[in-house]
Design a protein around this motif. Structure first.
Motif, PDB file in Angstrom:
ATOM      1  N   GLU A   1       0.822  -1.202   0.000  1.00  0.00           N
ATOM      2  CA  GLU A   1       0.000   0.000   0.000  1.00  0.00           C
ATOM      3  C   GLU A   1       0.859   1.255   0.000  1.00  0.00           C
ATOM      4  OE1 GLU A   1      -3.867   1.792   2.235  1.00  0.00           O
ATOM      5  OE2 GLU A   1      -2.762   0.247   3.294  1.00  0.00           O
ATOM      6  N   GLN A   2       0.373   2.273  -0.698  1.00  0.00           N
ATOM      7  CA  GLN A   2       0.994   3.584  -0.674  1.00  0.00           C
ATOM      8  C   GLN A   2       0.089   4.533   0.107  1.00  0.00           C
ATOM      9  OE1 GLN A   2       1.688   4.859  -4.723  1.00  0.00           O
ATOM     10  NE2 GLN A   2       3.795   4.140  -4.607  1.00  0.00           N
ATOM     11  N   ILE A   3       0.718   5.288   1.006  1.00  0.00           N
ATOM     12  CA  ILE A   3       0.010   6.353   1.703  1.00  0.00           C
ATOM     13  C   ILE A   3       0.418   7.633   0.990  1.00  0.00           C
ATOM     14  CG2 ILE A   3      -0.356   7.525   3.907  1.00  0.00           C
ATOM     15  CD1 ILE A   3      -1.266   4.491   3.724  1.00  0.00           C
ATOM     16  N   LEU A   4      -0.571   8.378   0.557  1.00  0.00           N
ATOM     17  CA  LEU A   4      -0.336   9.561  -0.266  1.00  0.00           C
ATOM     18  C   LEU A   4      -0.310  10.828   0.593  1.00  0.00           C
ATOM     19  CD1 LEU A   4      -2.794   8.504  -3.094  1.00  0.00           C
ATOM     20  CD2 LEU A   4      -0.341   8.035  -2.928  1.00  0.00           C
ATOM     21  N   ALA A   5       0.378  11.834   0.112  1.00  0.00           N
ATOM     22  CA  ALA A   5       0.490  13.087   0.864  1.00  0.00           C
ATOM     23  C   ALA A   5      -0.890  13.714   1.044  1.00  0.00           C
ATOM     24  CB  ALA A   5       1.417  14.057   0.142  1.00  0.00           C
ATOM     25  N   PRO A   6      -1.303  13.913   2.294  1.00  0.00           N
ATOM     26  CA  PRO A   6      -2.593  14.551   2.542  1.00  0.00           C
ATOM     27  C   PRO A   6      -2.519  16.077   2.470  1.00  0.00           C
ATOM     28  CG  PRO A   6      -1.621  13.871   4.602  1.00  0.00           C
ATOM     29  CD  PRO A   6      -0.688  13.412   3.519  1.00  0.00           C
ATOM     30  N   ILE A   7      -1.281  16.605   2.387  1.00  0.00           N
ATOM     31  CA  ILE A   7      -1.050  18.046   2.404  1.00  0.00           C
ATOM     32  C   ILE A   7       0.066  18.369   1.429  1.00  0.00           C
ATOM     33  CG2 ILE A   7      -0.183  19.955   3.834  1.00  0.00           C
ATOM     34  CD1 ILE A   7      -1.484  18.699   6.203  1.00  0.00           C
ATOM     35  N   GLU A   8      -0.026  19.520   0.785  1.00  0.00           N
ATOM     36  CA  GLU A   8       1.058  19.996  -0.065  1.00  0.00           C
ATOM     37  C   GLU A   8       2.086  20.721   0.797  1.00  0.00           C
ATOM     38  OE1 GLU A   8       1.608  23.268  -3.593  1.00  0.00           O
ATOM     39  OE2 GLU A   8      -0.130  21.938  -3.702  1.00  0.00           O
ATOM     40  N   GLY A   9       3.369  20.395   0.582  1.00  0.00           N
ATOM     41  CA  GLY A   9       4.424  21.059   1.340  1.00  0.00           C
ATOM     42  C   GLY A   9       5.722  20.280   1.279  1.00  0.00           C
ATOM     43  N   ARG A  10       6.563  20.464   2.271  1.00  0.00           N
ATOM     44  CA  ARG A  10       7.866  19.786   2.315  1.00  0.00           C
ATOM     45  C   ARG A  10       7.781  18.625   3.293  1.00  0.00           C
ATOM     46  NH1 ARG A  10      12.482  19.742   0.200  1.00  0.00           N
ATOM     47  NH2 ARG A  10      14.378  19.249   1.341  1.00  0.00           N
ATOM     48  N   ALA A  11       8.081  17.410   2.810  1.00  0.00           N
ATOM     49  CA  ALA A  11       8.092  16.213   3.649  1.00  0.00           C
ATOM     50  C   ALA A  11       9.442  16.110   4.355  1.00  0.00           C
ATOM     51  CB  ALA A  11       7.823  14.971   2.816  1.00  0.00           C
TER      52      ALA A  11
ATOM     53  N   SER B   1      11.866  13.094  13.046  1.00  0.00           N
ATOM     54  CA  SER B   1      12.874  13.594  13.991  1.00  0.00           C
ATOM     55  C   SER B   1      12.936  15.121  14.002  1.00  0.00           C
ATOM     56  CB  SER B   1      14.251  13.012  13.660  1.00  0.00           C
ATOM     57  OG  SER B   1      14.642  13.390  12.352  1.00  0.00           O
ATOM     58  N   GLU B   2      12.401  15.776  12.972  1.00  0.00           N
ATOM     59  CA  GLU B   2      12.400  17.237  12.903  1.00  0.00           C
ATOM     60  C   GLU B   2      11.178  17.879  13.572  1.00  0.00           C
ATOM     61  OE1 GLU B   2      13.357  18.972   9.109  1.00  0.00           O
ATOM     62  OE2 GLU B   2      14.852  17.415   8.697  1.00  0.00           O
ATOM     63  N   VAL B   3      10.297  17.057  14.119  1.00  0.00           N
ATOM     64  CA  VAL B   3       9.103  17.565  14.793  1.00  0.00           C
ATOM     65  C   VAL B   3       9.461  17.883  16.243  1.00  0.00           C
ATOM     66  CG1 VAL B   3       6.721  17.062  15.475  1.00  0.00           C
ATOM     67  CG2 VAL B   3       7.595  16.226  13.283  1.00  0.00           C
TER      68      VAL B   3
ATOM     69  N   VAL C   1       5.985  10.367   8.398  1.00  0.00           N
ATOM     70  CA  VAL C   1       6.663  11.579   7.956  1.00  0.00           C
ATOM     71  C   VAL C   1       5.946  12.777   8.568  1.00  0.00           C
ATOM     72  CG1 VAL C   1       7.300  10.504   5.746  1.00  0.00           C
ATOM     73  CG2 VAL C   1       5.258  11.926   5.866  1.00  0.00           C
ATOM     74  N   ALA C   2       6.552  13.938   8.419  1.00  0.00           N
ATOM     75  CA  ALA C   2       5.878  15.183   8.763  1.00  0.00           C
ATOM     76  C   ALA C   2       5.930  16.064   7.524  1.00  0.00           C
ATOM     77  CB  ALA C   2       6.559  15.872   9.945  1.00  0.00           C
TER      78      ALA C   2
ATOM     79  N   CYS D   1       9.682   5.648   3.948  1.00  0.00           N
ATOM     80  CA  CYS D   1       9.166   7.020   4.033  1.00  0.00           C
ATOM     81  C   CYS D   1       9.975   7.920   3.112  1.00  0.00           C
ATOM     82  CB  CYS D   1       9.262   7.531   5.464  1.00  0.00           C
ATOM     83  SG  CYS D   1       8.237   6.603   6.627  1.00  0.00           S
ATOM     84  N   HIS D   2       9.284   8.733   2.336  1.00  0.00           N
ATOM     85  CA  HIS D   2       9.928   9.668   1.415  1.00  0.00           C
ATOM     86  C   HIS D   2      10.004  11.036   2.090  1.00  0.00           C
ATOM     87  CE1 HIS D   2       9.518   6.695  -1.769  1.00  0.00           C
ATOM     88  NE2 HIS D   2       8.256   6.547  -1.394  1.00  0.00           N
ATOM     89  N   THR D   3      11.221  11.466   2.441  1.00  0.00           N
ATOM     90  CA  THR D   3      11.396  12.756   3.103  1.00  0.00           C
ATOM     91  C   THR D   3      12.465  13.558   2.374  1.00  0.00           C
ATOM     92  OG1 THR D   3      13.017  11.843   4.649  1.00  0.00           O
ATOM     93  CG2 THR D   3      10.707  11.851   5.363  1.00  0.00           C
ATOM     94  N   GLY D   4      12.545  14.828   2.744  1.00  0.00           N
ATOM     95  CA  GLY D   4      13.514  15.708   2.109  1.00  0.00           C
ATOM     96  C   GLY D   4      13.087  16.130   0.721  1.00  0.00           C
ATOM     97  N   VAL D   5      11.794  16.024   0.464  1.00  0.00           N
ATOM     98  CA  VAL D   5      11.265  16.344  -0.861  1.00  0.00           C
ATOM     99  C   VAL D   5      10.032  17.235  -0.731  1.00  0.00           C
ATOM    100  CG1 VAL D   5      12.120  14.240  -1.980  1.00  0.00           C
ATOM    101  CG2 VAL D   5       9.860  14.231  -0.933  1.00  0.00           C
ATOM    102  N   GLN D   6       9.791  17.989  -1.777  1.00  0.00           N
ATOM    103  CA  GLN D   6       8.574  18.776  -1.904  1.00  0.00           C
ATOM    104  C   GLN D   6       7.478  17.833  -2.392  1.00  0.00           C
ATOM    105  OE1 GLN D   6       9.139  21.854  -0.937  1.00  0.00           O
ATOM    106  NE2 GLN D   6       7.039  22.549  -1.154  1.00  0.00           N
ATOM    107  N   VAL D   7       6.298  17.869  -1.764  1.00  0.00           N
ATOM    108  CA  VAL D   7       5.205  16.998  -2.199  1.00  0.00           C
ATOM    109  C   VAL D   7       3.962  17.819  -2.507  1.00  0.00           C
ATOM    110  CG1 VAL D   7       6.017  14.924  -1.000  1.00  0.00           C
ATOM    111  CG2 VAL D   7       4.481  16.495   0.194  1.00  0.00           C
ATOM    112  N   LYS D   8       3.227  17.346  -3.468  1.00  0.00           N
ATOM    113  CA  LYS D   8       1.905  17.882  -3.771  1.00  0.00           C
ATOM    114  C   LYS D   8       0.904  16.900  -3.170  1.00  0.00           C
ATOM    115  CE  LYS D   8       2.978  20.468  -7.929  1.00  0.00           C
ATOM    116  NZ  LYS D   8       3.206  21.680  -7.186  1.00  0.00           N
ATOM    117  N   GLU D   9      -0.349  17.325  -3.028  1.00  0.00           N
ATOM    118  CA  GLU D   9      -1.377  16.401  -2.558  1.00  0.00           C
ATOM    119  C   GLU D   9      -1.349  15.151  -3.422  1.00  0.00           C
ATOM    120  OE1 GLU D   9      -5.152  18.402  -2.701  1.00  0.00           O
ATOM    121  OE2 GLU D   9      -4.604  19.781  -1.094  1.00  0.00           O
ATOM    122  N   LEU D  10      -1.404  14.010  -2.774  1.00  0.00           N
ATOM    123  CA  LEU D  10      -1.498  12.680  -3.386  1.00  0.00           C
ATOM    124  C   LEU D  10      -0.184  12.155  -3.979  1.00  0.00           C
ATOM    125  CD1 LEU D  10      -5.084  12.816  -4.930  1.00  0.00           C
ATOM    126  CD2 LEU D  10      -4.368  12.155  -2.630  1.00  0.00           C
TER     127      LEU D  10
END
Length: 168
Positions: free
Chosen positions: A18-28, A32-34, A48-49, A149-158
């Motif tokens: 299963e893939q969990i898609l970005a629920p929010i647009e922004g930087r993933a 540990s950064e939270v 991720v955050a 987890c995909h982090t350090g990237v800009q994500v768009k919704e989904l």
């Protein structure tokens, strides 16, 4: 790490993947950064955050809204494949008591990936003194031992942000 990649990528049609898609647009970013130990130490789950650029939360997968907090700062969706996902908008934002948040769904409602769940006013939340970084967690990680987890990237919704492989 390579074993996880090989296992996840080597058998593209594995049952239950299963893939969990970005629920929010922004930087993933990594959890540990939270700036909250419940999230940064993965006490509530792994994931991720996202540092949001738009004040919208959409469903990260097909499933059912299992929890909609009365304060509308967080929502949980149980996916059709059994992953329990929580999207928690901001830190300590429960103290806002729902101010600056609008819910577009109800608890128990069936949703499709991309359905609008919540809207929130990023600037008003920041002006009230709260961080808007948004953890996206898989709470039942014991059922999904292989997680990427995909982090350090800009994500768009989904955009994909978490890939899960269930326990065999």
């Amino acid at each position: 790490m390579f074993h996880s990649w090989k296992k996840m990528l080597g058998k593209g049609s594995e049952k239950g993947r299963e893939q969990i898609l970005a629920p929010i647009e922004g930087r993933a970013v990594p959890l540990s950064e939270v700036n909250d130990p419940a999230f940064s130490q993965e006490i509530l789950g792994k994931g991720v955050a996202i540092i949001p650029e738009k004040g919208r939360v959409v469903a990260p997968a097909d499933g059912v809204v299992t929890v909609l907090f009365e304060t509308k700062h967080a929502v949980s969706v149980t996916t059709d494949k059994g992953a329990e996902i929580i999207v928690h908008v901001g830190l300590d934002t429960v103290n806002l008591k729902g101010e600056y948040y609008t819910a577009h769904i109800k608890q128990g409602e069936r949703v499709k990936a991309g359905d609008l769940l919540l809207e929130f006013d990023i600037e008003a939340i920041k002006e009230a003194g709260y961080e808007v970084i948004t953890p996206v967690l898989v709470c039942n990680v014991q059922n999904f031992p292989d997680m990427l987890c995909h982090t350090g990237v800009q994500v768009k919704e989904l955009d994909p942000v978490i890939e899960l492989q269930p326990a065999e």
